[in-house]
Design a protein around this motif. Structure first.
Motif, PDB file in Angstrom:
ATOM      1  N   SER A 139       0.847  -1.186   0.000  1.00 20.67           N
ATOM      2  CA  SER A 139       0.000   0.000   0.000  1.00 20.67           C
ATOM      3  C   SER A 139       0.881   1.234   0.000  1.00 20.67           C
ATOM      4  CB  SER A 139      -0.936   0.011   1.211  1.00 20.67           C
ATOM      5  OG  SER A 139      -1.718   1.196   1.226  1.00 20.67           O
ATOM      6  N   LEU A 140       0.917   1.925  -1.130  1.00 22.29           N
ATOM      7  CA  LEU A 140       1.770   3.098  -1.264  1.00 22.29           C
ATOM      8  C   LEU A 140       1.459   4.126  -0.186  1.00 22.29           C
ATOM      9  CD1 LEU A 140       3.959   3.998  -3.362  1.00 22.29           C
ATOM     10  CD2 LEU A 140       2.189   5.419  -4.400  1.00 22.29           C
ATOM     11  N   SER A 141       0.185   4.461  -0.016  1.00 22.07           N
ATOM     12  CA  SER A 141      -0.210   5.467   0.968  1.00 22.07           C
ATOM     13  C   SER A 141      -0.349   4.884   2.373  1.00 22.07           C
ATOM     14  CB  SER A 141      -1.530   6.119   0.568  1.00 22.07           C
ATOM     15  OG  SER A 141      -2.602   5.185   0.675  1.00 22.07           O
ATOM     16  N   GLY A 142      -0.717   3.603   2.437  1.00 18.07           N
ATOM     17  CA  GLY A 142      -0.885   2.945   3.732  1.00 18.07           C
ATOM     18  C   GLY A 142      -2.045   3.469   4.544  1.00 18.07           C
ATOM     19  N   THR A 143      -3.013   4.110   3.888  1.00 17.05           N
ATOM     20  CA  THR A 143      -4.120   4.743   4.616  1.00 17.05           C
ATOM     21  C   THR A 143      -5.487   4.156   4.289  1.00 17.05           C
ATOM     22  OG1 THR A 143      -4.310   6.452   2.894  1.00 17.05           O
ATOM     23  CG2 THR A 143      -2.894   6.944   4.794  1.00 17.05           C
ATOM     24  N   ASP A 144      -5.548   3.173   3.410  1.00 19.16           N
ATOM     25  CA  ASP A 144      -6.842   2.631   3.000  1.00 19.16           C
ATOM     26  C   ASP A 144      -7.547   1.976   4.194  1.00 19.16           C
ATOM     27  OD1 ASP A 144      -8.508   1.814   0.405  1.00 19.16           O
ATOM     28  OD2 ASP A 144      -8.530   0.140   1.810  1.00 19.16           O
ATOM     29  N   VAL A 145      -8.764   2.430   4.458  1.00 18.80           N
ATOM     30  CA  VAL A 145      -9.522   1.947   5.620  1.00 18.80           C
ATOM     31  C   VAL A 145      -9.858   0.467   5.486  1.00 18.80           C
ATOM     32  CG1 VAL A 145     -11.661   2.199   6.936  1.00 18.80           C
ATOM     33  CG2 VAL A 145     -10.475   4.235   6.084  1.00 18.80           C
ATOM     34  N   SER A 146     -10.239   0.045   4.279  1.00 21.86           N
ATOM     35  CA  SER A 146     -10.631  -1.351   4.081  1.00 21.86           C
ATOM     36  C   SER A 146      -9.441  -2.292   4.280  1.00 21.86           C
ATOM     37  CB  SER A 146     -11.227  -1.544   2.686  1.00 21.86           C
ATOM     38  OG  SER A 146     -10.265  -1.290   1.669  1.00 21.86           O
ATOM     39  N   LEU A 147      -8.255  -1.876   3.840  1.00 21.40           N
ATOM     40  CA  LEU A 147      -7.061  -2.690   4.034  1.00 21.40           C
ATOM     41  C   LEU A 147      -6.704  -2.784   5.516  1.00 21.40           C
ATOM     42  CD1 LEU A 147      -4.470  -1.817   1.215  1.00 21.40           C
ATOM     43  CD2 LEU A 147      -5.492  -4.040   1.725  1.00 21.40           C
ATOM     44  N   THR A 148      -6.826  -1.679   6.216  1.00 19.28           N
ATOM     45  CA  THR A 148      -6.530  -1.664   7.648  1.00 19.28           C
ATOM     46  C   THR A 148      -7.467  -2.602   8.392  1.00 19.28           C
ATOM     47  OG1 THR A 148      -5.808   0.648   7.475  1.00 19.28           O
ATOM     48  CG2 THR A 148      -6.283  -0.197   9.677  1.00 19.28           C
ATOM     49  N   ARG A 149      -8.754  -2.535   8.053  1.00 16.74           N
ATOM     50  CA  ARG A 149      -9.743  -3.385   8.701  1.00 16.74           C
ATOM     51  C   ARG A 149      -9.480  -4.856   8.388  1.00 16.74           C
ATOM     52  NH1 ARG A 149     -13.897  -1.730   6.115  1.00 16.74           N
ATOM     53  NH2 ARG A 149     -14.202   0.131   7.410  1.00 16.74           N
ATOM     54  N   ALA A 150      -9.142  -5.152   7.125  1.00 20.85           N
ATOM     55  CA  ALA A 150      -8.877  -6.535   6.724  1.00 20.85           C
ATOM     56  C   ALA A 150      -7.633  -7.075   7.423  1.00 20.85           C
ATOM     57  CB  ALA A 150      -8.714  -6.610   5.208  1.00 20.85           C
ATOM     58  N   ALA A 151      -6.602  -6.237   7.529  1.00 20.14           N
ATOM     59  CA  ALA A 151      -5.375  -6.665   8.207  1.00 20.14           C
ATOM     60  C   ALA A 151      -5.647  -6.996   9.670  1.00 20.14           C
ATOM     61  CB  ALA A 151      -4.317  -5.566   8.097  1.00 20.14           C
ATOM     62  N   LYS A 152      -6.479  -6.200  10.307  1.00 19.06           N
ATOM     63  CA  LYS A 152      -6.827  -6.449  11.711  1.00 19.06           C
ATOM     64  C   LYS A 152      -7.574  -7.765  11.862  1.00 19.06           C
ATOM     65  CE  LYS A 152      -9.109  -4.298  15.692  1.00 19.06           C
ATOM     66  NZ  LYS A 152      -9.841  -3.099  16.184  1.00 19.06           N
ATOM     67  N   THR A 153      -8.498  -8.032  10.940  1.00 18.87           N
ATOM     68  CA  THR A 153      -9.260  -9.288  10.983  1.00 18.87           C
ATOM     69  C   THR A 153      -8.346 -10.489  10.795  1.00 18.87           C
ATOM     70  OG1 THR A 153     -11.250  -8.199  10.113  1.00 18.87           O
ATOM     71  CG2 THR A 153     -11.115 -10.597   9.884  1.00 18.87           C
ATOM     72  N   ALA A 154      -7.461 -10.404   9.784  1.00 15.76           N
ATOM     73  CA  ALA A 154      -6.555 -11.518   9.504  1.00 15.76           C
ATOM     74  C   ALA A 154      -5.614 -11.775  10.682  1.00 15.76           C
ATOM     75  CB  ALA A 154      -5.755 -11.216   8.243  1.00 15.76           C
ATOM     76  N   LYS A 155      -5.145 -10.710  11.313  1.00 17.94           N
ATOM     77  CA  LYS A 155      -4.259 -10.860  12.470  1.00 17.94           C
ATOM     78  C   LYS A 155      -4.989 -11.545  13.619  1.00 17.94           C
ATOM     79  CE  LYS A 155      -1.379  -8.241  15.706  1.00 17.94           C
ATOM     80  NZ  LYS A 155      -0.907  -6.887  16.112  1.00 17.94           N
TER      81      LYS A 155
END
Length: 269
Positions: A175-191
């Motif tokens: 993630s170039l910007s590292g700010t995408d909300v959906s990616l953040t939420r998905a990463a938290k779920t996977a963790k």
């Protein structure tokens, strides 16, 4: 002018992500390189208000429409120059990016990436937009070394992959910007499901970092250069090349085995 840049087309691209819908319309028209006489003519041509054009000029760092039209006409004239100037500009930008990438290199972080990739046969790669191209490069490189790489490149499939993640899955997020909300939420779920998560980004303050075990930081050029004459995924690809080179260096025997198998398959064809 506040920006040290004499090419309005690069300046527009450098601010592209900040534009409103109306400003996107103005940007697209300017990038089409049509002749413009007055602010009223431009406003009528693209059905926006003169005030919107003035705000657009200020958004990209100019003082008013006069500065905008001056720089626009100057840039149109520059398009007639020979290819040597273009080549020099692009080469200089790549040189600056390579230098910054070298300064961002952290061997310990790269080695942790290498260890994680080596320990997993199946790897998920998440990336939206341009970041998905980084995943394709990763897939091409590491499939040759016996890895099975699955790319998820849209919010829906990433959300599903996160929900289905299990203990010991390896997920690499670009993630170039590292700010995408959906990616953040998905990463938290996977963790929460027990997955190992790695991140490649240019943003040292990315909220995704809180969900990861290690992060590689890609270099980023100054704002006015960032999205002009260099493809935005290049900084991420440089990080992958560093990762790939270190992987080969540390696991020569394993790499040799897979390359020999690849040669055998080619001979059978």
């Amino acid at each position: 002018m506040t920006q040290q840049l004499n090419d309005i087309f690069l300046l527009i691209e450098a601010h592209r992500l900040d534009f409103t819908n109306t400003e996107q319309v103005i940007a697209d028209y300017l990038l089409s390189k049509q002749k413009i006489a007055t602010i009223e003519q431009l406003a009528q041509q693209i059905a926006v208000s003169p005030a919107s054009i003035t705000r657009f000029a200020k958004k990209i760092g100019l003082g008013n429409f006069k500065e905008l039209i001056f720089l626009y006409n100057l840039s149109l004239g520059a398009d007639k120059d020979d290819g040597i100037q273009v080549s020099s500009s692009v080469t200089a930008s790549y040189h600056a990016l390579a230098t910054k990438s070298d300064s961002f290199y952290r061997e310990a972080a790269v080695n942790r990436f290498v260890d994680a990739v080596y320990a997993h046969r199946v790897i998920q790669f998440w990336g939206l937009g341009f970041n998905a191209f980084v995943g394709e490069d990763f897939q091409f490189k590491f499939t040759r070394l016996g890895k099975f790489v699955v790319i998820f490149n849209d919010q829906h499939s990433i959300s599903l992959a996160a929900a289905a993640a299990v203990t010991d899955d390896l997920i690499i997020i670009a993630s170039l910007s590292g700010t995408d909300v959906s990616l953040t939420r998905a990463a938290k779920t996977a963790k929460q499901n027990g997955a190992h998560i790695l991140l490649i980004t240019t943003n040292e303050d990315s909220p995704i970092i809180n969900q990861t075990e290690e992060t590689l930081f890609a270099a980023v050029l100054e704002r006015q250069e960032q999205l002009g004459n260099i493809s935005p995924q290049i900084p991420m690809l440089i990080q992958l090349d560093m990762l790939y080179t270190q992987y080969i260096k540390r696991h020569k025997q394993t790499v040799k085995k897979w390359l020999q198998a690849e040669s055998i398959l080619k001979e059978k064809r």
